[in-house]
Design an enzyme around this catalytic site. Structure first.
Site, PDB file in Angstrom:
ATOM      1  CD  GLU A 200      11.938  63.081  79.945  1.00  0.00           C
ATOM      2  OE1 GLU A 200      12.087  63.676  81.032  1.00  0.00           O
ATOM      3  OE2 GLU A 200      11.531  63.670  78.925  1.00  0.00           O
TER       4      GLU A 200
ATOM      5  CG  ASP B 239       4.161  63.051  80.296  1.00  0.00           C
ATOM      6  OD1 ASP B 239       4.939  63.093  79.343  1.00  0.00           O
ATOM      7  OD2 ASP B 239       4.089  63.938  81.168  1.00  0.00           O
TER       8      ASP B 239
HETATM    9  O1  FUB Z   1       5.426  66.031  81.533  1.00  0.00           O
HETATM   10  C1  FUB Z   1       6.579  66.439  82.221  1.00  0.00           C
HETATM   11  C2  FUB Z   1       7.755  65.645  81.772  1.00  0.00           C
HETATM   12  O2  FUB Z   1       7.940  65.787  80.378  1.00  0.00           O
HETATM   13  C3  FUB Z   1       7.623  64.162  81.970  1.00  0.00           C
HETATM   14  O3  FUB Z   1       7.806  63.756  83.274  1.00  0.00           O
HETATM   15  C4  FUB Z   1       8.646  63.691  81.018  1.00  0.00           C
HETATM   16  O4  FUB Z   1       8.618  62.320  80.740  1.00  0.00           O
HETATM   17  C5  FUB Z   1       8.381  64.564  79.822  1.00  0.00           C
HETATM   18  O5  FUB Z   1       7.359  64.052  79.016  1.00  0.00           O
END
Ligand code: FUB
Length: 325
Positions: A225, A18
């Site tokens: 997301e 991320d």
């Molecule tokens: O790293 C945890 C979660 O996985 C993140 O918040 C999302 O965007 C995904 O990458």
């Protein structure tokens, strides 16, 4: 010609994911999640992502070694946090650096917190409470040309975004499906003090080519997301992960508050389930920072951050990246 370290893990001694990349005072700083090794099965709730702290990475330039600057913030030092410190971002406001991060509070509800430092690498001092009215995950901050500080955030499934549709937290809330309008990310403006939102959080709308909001069933294009906002030639580019279909896509708009019109795919799926990125201008060229699971041989919660150059045509369209070609 690719650089020697392009599309390769930037660090190998820890797992990272991320990546939110920024240039502060001429140097590249990367704010990633710090993945932990855990022998647990994957689930749709994201319980395999049990991150406990943040480390800030930095590079003098795109060819130099990527340095791990050590512990920047640990969950034990944040009074409201129970666990799962997920994808952070950072911003500089009035010469102070702020780490903006999501984590579960003591009730298991994702909130967004802020911690500050005089240095881009921390250590960061957390505020006592999460930002009032914040929820869900994956904050990304854009400081607009007029100084407004926008925070975009939200993630489906384990990120709990759909559980807030009624205005309060309901873990049993039905997910939008079929022809229901897809949930966009949320946005709100931070006060310059970075300790509260000064606007009520609102949904961002992403439209198709006919001006109709994307539907929940349109999993190749709808938001899941990992929002990121950057400005290019006066336009606002909202990019994000489609989650279940594993693409990084983008939509364009004339205002930071939307609406945005879907434009295309930035990156095809990487090895692993998640895909999450940031976009940053470095010396007049644009780069995508992203992650995959190459370093762990495909373990979904043991990821590694990488970067590659973006190819943008003269109309501002971003060419789709095939990460392993
Ligand atoms: O790293 C945890 C979660 O996985 C993140 O918040 C999302 O965007 C995904 O990458």
């Amino acid at each position: 010609m690719r650089r020697d370290n392009e599309r390769k893990p930037l660090v190998k001694h820890i797992y990272t994911a991320d990546p939110s990349a920024h240039v502060f005072n001429g140097k590249i700083y990367i704010y990633p999640s710090h993945d932990v090794e855990r022998d647990v099965p994957d689930d749709d709730n994201g319980d395999q992502y049990m991150m406990e702290d943040y480390h800030v990475l930095s590079m003098d330039d795109l060819d130099s070694e990527c340095v791990d600057n050590g512990l920047a913030l640990h969950q034990d030092d944040v009074p409201w946090v129970k666990n799962q410190m997920w994808a952070p971002d950072a911003v500089i406001v009035n010469d102070k650096y702020y780490l903006v991060f999501p984590a579960k509070d003591k009730d298991g509800i994702f909130r967004i917190g802020v911690a500050s430092s005089d240095s881009p690498t921390g250590p960061f001092i957390p505020q006592d409470k999460p930002i009032e009215g914040s929820y869900s995950i994956d904050p990304a901050v854009l400081v607009d040309d007029d100084g407004s500080i926008y925070c975009y955030y939200g993630g489906l499934w384990g990120g709990q975004l759909e559980m807030w549709q009624s205005g309060s937290f309901n873990p049993d809330e039905k997910r939008p499906s079929g022809d229901d309008e897809a949930l966009g990310p949320m946005f709100a403006r931070f006060a310059p003090t970075m300790d509260r939102f000064e606007t009520k959080p609102c949904h961002v709308t992403i439209l198709d080519e006919n001006g109709i909001p994307l539907k929940a069933s349109d999993e190749d294009r709808r938001y899941f997301e990992g929002p990121w906002m950057h400005k290019y030639n006066g336009k606002y580019y909202l990019s994000y992960s489609t989650g279940t279909t594993h693409y990084i896509c983008y939509a364009e708009g004339d205002s930071p508050e939307g609406p945005f019109t879907y434009k295309g795919r930035i990156m095809e799926p990487v090895l692993g389930w998640t895909t999450h990125h940031s976009i940053v201008e470095i010396n007049g060229e644009w780069y995508l920072f992203y992650h995959d699971c190459e370093l762990s041989g495909g373990v979904t919660h043991e990821r590694c951050v990488k970067y590659t150059k973006l190819d943008i045509d003269d109309k501002g369209n971003i060419k789709t990246i095939h990460p392993y070609e």
